[in-house]
Design a protein around this motif. Structure first.
Motif, PDB file in Angstrom:
ATOM      1  N   ASN A 185     -27.737  76.974  11.204  1.00 16.83           N
ATOM      2  CA  ASN A 185     -29.078  76.520  11.585  1.00 16.83           C
ATOM      3  C   ASN A 185     -29.189  76.237  13.077  1.00 16.83           C
ATOM      4  O   ASN A 185     -30.284  76.119  13.617  1.00 16.83           O
ATOM      5  CB  ASN A 185     -29.479  75.280  10.785  1.00 16.83           C
ATOM      6  N   GLU A 186     -28.030  76.161  13.765  1.00 16.34           N
ATOM      7  CA  GLU A 186     -28.022  75.990  15.219  1.00 16.34           C
ATOM      8  C   GLU A 186     -26.923  76.873  15.801  1.00 16.34           C
ATOM      9  O   GLU A 186     -25.805  76.898  15.301  1.00 16.34           O
ATOM     10  CB  GLU A 186     -27.776  74.533  15.624  1.00 16.34           C
ATOM     11  N   THR A 216     -25.415  76.416  18.469  1.00 16.23           N
ATOM     12  CA  THR A 216     -24.419  75.589  19.169  1.00 16.23           C
ATOM     13  C   THR A 216     -23.412  74.979  18.215  1.00 16.23           C
ATOM     14  O   THR A 216     -22.545  74.221  18.640  1.00 16.23           O
ATOM     15  CB  THR A 216     -25.132  74.474  19.933  1.00 16.23           C
ATOM     16  N   GLN A 217     -23.502  75.288  16.951  1.00 19.03           N
ATOM     17  CA  GLN A 217     -22.588  74.699  15.965  1.00 19.03           C
ATOM     18  C   GLN A 217     -21.311  75.538  15.829  1.00 19.03           C
ATOM     19  O   GLN A 217     -21.354  76.776  15.842  1.00 19.03           O
ATOM     20  CB  GLN A 217     -23.274  74.594  14.601  1.00 19.03           C
TER      21      GLN A 217
END
Length: 918
Positions: free
Chosen positions: A66-67, A69-70
């Motif tokens: 969902n991101e 950056t994860q």
């Protein structure tokens, strides 16, 4: 379940390798509902719903993070989640999606959440397709109060209600379905006072969580850390029990110092798993020690203690991953992080005796090879728990599904989809059976039982009592197939007596038994002597007591007869004629024995010697010796050696009690480093595969390649050749066989080496038979075989076969060589014809002369004393008779004197004097 996270505190920046499936945590999880894999480089979750034996791609989904950056460290799911709980847990940290490094600060956070499939028609029993749009992220939580942790793990409660997370500085419980989703507790309130604990792996039960890691000892200790296991209560996150590992004195593990624990590394990876069928059993793997421990938890007080352990030797990698299977079966992964070689999975059956025994089987094995599309370097494994899921270092997934009784989980016939490769059930091959539902391969039929194949094999059928039925048998073969055919024999030793004179005397004057008595010359000579004594007595009676003229005439005729056969005094004494009868009987036996003894040569043409007590007597003496082929053979022996060297061999290989066919068999001739195909005549029927081929020459290396994993009960090798004759030289036909089998519950291995050494009677062997009547000798030759094979390498037990046999073919190598010497066996007559005639003549003369000497001794030494004694007794008798007569006369005179005195009483004194004088 094991979920591991790494944060490098030795740097102020963090850059994970997103394509590394073995970095920072577990990238795969699953249960009976779904299978999830983290693809970090693609930043997606790859999801596969059950049933896992379906090839439908509609049951698969790929969900993006969902991101961007994860970075996801690990994923987890409850093993006992039901069909309505289509969600899984994931945890990680926030990083930059750029190539630049991210500065570590409190603003960068750990995160944990769930990804759920919210489909109102979520009925897995009837589902044929999957709508990936129904997946959504839920209950996202961040932990930003602490610095980045070097070591971070989390595990999910079996029913999927919550997850427990552990780090060096904090511990938390994540409950996505409650009002307070996350509760965080400082680790100083959990671990013992002044204790620094680095968690490596964890697993959660409904009541407690078990975590394994290192307790830091401090810089003053030689050993900087201690492997430790904590039992933590799920309700209040407090320690219930502790167990620590202590290395055995002077073991290689005792020299480990753990001095480089500044950052997380595969070097010190651990694994842990709680038995879902028996929560009191816990497996703990420490691959840096090469040891797996079986720990027992007392359910009342949650006390943990060591039950048993298995040390896999002086190496590393054993226990990289551990997991439980149904019925308390267990699997242990052996994978060395330093060497990307083939990994192995040790499978154990029923660890319900609280002990680690030897493995039941090892994967990959002969029945379950690793598919070629899966990297052989395995890094993780999980159970669903009925099936086993393997993760390769490149992210490939192999799913071993359980098979029903009579079937095994075949890895050669697989189900392939875009996410994983799954095994398919296949009926047990002939010679094996399976009685339970599991991922284990079929077991070999025990000794004395069989399975011919072609039907469901839940158990094996008993063989008949006279059959050859080793483990893995497929048919009843009569035990007669095991009989070896030998032509080699022990060269006899010469008898103790090899002088004909002594042999003749021994057999003329011996009585050993009732049978020997009837054929003994001495016995019949004694009978004749008895008759002679009777005749002598009769002759004496006729002379002394019978005065009839006719008796005198008979006695005279008898004397004349015996004088005619007198051999001792040439007809002078009739008594010597009587003795000569005994001599004639003895000589007759001697001549008969000599003729028969002469015919007892050579030994191979002889029959039992019924003419003497010892039926093994032969007119043969033996010589045997080794002679180097480096020494030139004699002119007489060279033709025999030539025939032996030119004899053409035919070799036959029989595979006994097998279902292997000729289609899977090929034969090669090995020449130095090359192999050339050789045509052979092959047949297969009734459980026997036979391969026959002619050898181009004597020294050769042959290799039979059986491209099949069929069991083989025994091997029989036969070598044959035709006979050949050339004047005095006879090359014997060759027809010997040797059977290699095992009676101690073992079957044939997959790689067999057999050496066959041929020796010329010369063992090659030459039999040299010297002629009885001439100086020519007859030669015969034959090859003697000597097999050199180690049964301990040729045969393996059923457990060794399943664990160690992982080849797809069986190779049998036969190396035929010749010895550098030959055996020269010579056979010579003890006595030839002229020698026998001469010695019989001597024996005749000696017998006559001995009896003549005996009679002479009687004349000189016995008869004179007897005559003297006789004369003495005659004179004595005459003297006694004379004295007796004188005594009688005196008595008469005395009686007469008494009468005269009475008559003359009236005479004068003078007359009395006269009478007295008279």
């Amino acid at each position: 379940m094991i979920l591991i996270s790494r944060i490098d505190l030795s740097f102020t920046q963090f850059l994970p390798i997103t394509s590394d499936f073995d970095a920072y945590g577990l990238k795969i999880t699953g249960n009976e509902i779904m299978l999830i894999e983290v693809l970090g480089d693609l930043q997606i979750f790859s999801i596969r719903f059950s049933p896992y034996n379906s090839k439908s791609e509609s049951l698969q989904c790929s969900i993006e993070y969902n991101e961007l950056t994860q970075y996801v460290h690990s994923v987890g799911v409850g093993k006992k989640q039901n069909l309505t709980q289509s969600y899984f847990f994931f945890a990680g940290e926030i990083i930059s999606n750029k190539q630049s490094l991210t500065s570590l600060s409190h603003n960068n956070s750990f995160f944990i959440g769930i990804l759920s499939h919210n489909d109102s028609k979520n009925d897995q029993d009837t589902k044929t397709s999957l709508n990936c749009d129904h997946f959504q992220y839920e209950s996202f939580q961040f932990i930003s109060e602490y610095d980045h942790q070097e070591f971070f793990v989390f595990s999910v409660e079996p029913y999927g209600q919550y997850a427990i997370g552990l780090a060096k500085d904090f511990v938390f419980i994540y409950q996505p379905f409650s009002g307070k989703m996350i509760e965080i507790k400082n680790s100083s309130l959990v671990w013992p006072t002044n204790t620094t604990f680095l968690p490596i792996a964890a697993d959660t039960h409904v009541l407690y969580t078990i975590v394994v890691g290192f307790v830091i000892n401090g810089p003053l200790f030689r050993v900087r850390a201690t492997p430790t296991v904590y039992v933590i209560s799920n309700s209040n996150l407090t320690i219930l029990s502790i167990w620590s590992y202590t290395a055995a004195l002077n073991s290689w593990q005792s020299y480990l110092t753990y001095s480089n624990l500044k950052k997380w590394s595969n070097q010190y990876a651990m694994s842990i798993n709680i038995n879902p069928d028996d929560a009191s059993q816990v497996l703990v793997g420490m691959p840096f020690l090469n040891i797996v421990f079986l720990l027992i938890i007392t359910m009342g007080d949650s006390n943990i203690k060591l039950s048993s352990f298995i040390d896999n030797g002086n190496s590393i990698g054993f226990g990289k991953s551990v997991t439980w299977l149904p019925n308390s079966d267990a699997a242990i992964l052996n994978s060395n992080y330093l060497i990307h070689d083939s990994s192995k999975i040790y499978l154990y059956k029923s660890l319900n005796e609280t002990s680690l025994s030897s493995p039941t089987t090892i994967f990959p094995n002969i029945h379950q090879p690793l598919p070629s599309t899966i990297n052989s370097h395995l890094i993780r494994m999980i159970s669903t728990p009925t099936s086993l899921v393997l993760l390769a270092i490149d992210g490939g997934i192999f799913h071993i599904l359980p098979s029903p009784p009579g079937y095994f989980s075949s890895t050669t016939s697989v189900i392939t989809d875009s996410i994983s490769i799954a095994s398919e059930p296949m009926i047990c091959m002939p010679g094996t059976y399976k009685s339970e539902t599991s991922i284990f391969p079929c077991s070999l039929c025990p000794n004395g039982t069989k399975n011919s194949g072609g039907q469901l094999s839940i158990s094996c059928i008993n063989c008949s009592s006279d059959s050859f039925c080793p483990i893995g048998s497929v048919i009843d073969l009569h035990k007669s197939v095991l009989y070896s055919q030998l032509q080699a024999s022990v060269h006899p030793r010469s008898p103790e007596v090899i002088i004909f004179d002594e042999i003749l005397l021994q057999n003329m004057f011996s009585i050993n038994s009732t049978y020997c008595m009837l054929i003994s010359p001495l016995f019949w000579v004694l009978i004749v002597i008895g008759i002679v004594i009777v005749i002598l007595i009769g002759m004496g009676i006729l002379k002394r007591y019978v005065k009839h003229p006719k008796c005198h005439q008979v006695r005279h005729h008898v004397k004349n007869i015996f004088r005619q056969i007198d051999l001792i005094h040439e007809g002078e004494m009739w008594i010597c004629g009587l003795v000569s009868v005994g001599i004639i009987v003895l000589l007759s036996f001697a001549y008969t024995f000599s003729v028969n003894f002469y015919l007892e040569y050579p030994s191979e043409h002889s029959t039992p010697a019924t003419f003497v007590c010892n039926e093994q007597i032969r007119n043969v003496k033996y010589e045997s010796g080794l002679q180097s082929l480096a020494i030139p053979a004699s002119k007489e022996e060279q033709p025999m050696l030539y025939l032996l060297n030119k004899q053409h061999f035919t070799v036959q290989l029989d595979l006994l009690n097998t279902v292997a066919s000729c289609q899977s068999l090929s034969v090669e001739q090995i020449r130095e480093s090359t192999a050339a195909h050789v045509a052979s005549n092959c047949t297969d029927s009734m459980g026997i595969l036979s391969s026959i081929l002619e050898l181009p020459y004597h020294r050769v290396i042959l290799k039979w390649n059986l491209n099949d994993i069929a069991f083989i009960g025994a091997i029989r090798i036969r070598l044959s050749a035709n006979e050949n004759k050339n004047d005095l030289y006879k090359l014997k036909s060759l027809n010997f066989s040797e059977t290699f089998y095992d009676n101690s519950n073992r079957t044939l291995a997959q790689t067999i080496h057999i050496n066959l050494e041929l020796t010329k009677v010369i063992f090659i062997a030459i039999n040299e038979t010297e002629s009885l009547t001439s100086h020519e000798s007859k030669f015969s030759g034959i090859w003697y075989p000597t097999f050199v094979a180690d049964a301990n390498h040729m045969f393996i037990s059923s457990s060794e076969y399943i664990k160690l046999s992982n080849l797809t073919s069986t190779q049998i190598t036969l190396t035929i060589t010749e010895t550098s010497y030959y055996i020269k066996n010579r056979q010579l007559p003890i006595a030839k014809l002229r020698e026998i005639i001469f010695h019989n003549l001597l024996f005749t003369i000696v017998c006559i002369e001995i009896f003549h000497l005996c009679i002479l001794l009687c004349k000189l030494m016995i008869i004179p004393p007897l005559k003297f004694i006789g004369k003495y007794f005659v004179k004595l008798n005459q003297f006694i008779s004379k004295k007796t007569k004188e005594s009688i006369t005196r008595d008469i005179l005395m009686d007469d004197h008494s009468t005269v005195t009475t008559i003359t009483t009236t005479t004068t004194t003078k007359d009395c004097n006269v009478i007295q004088i008279s």
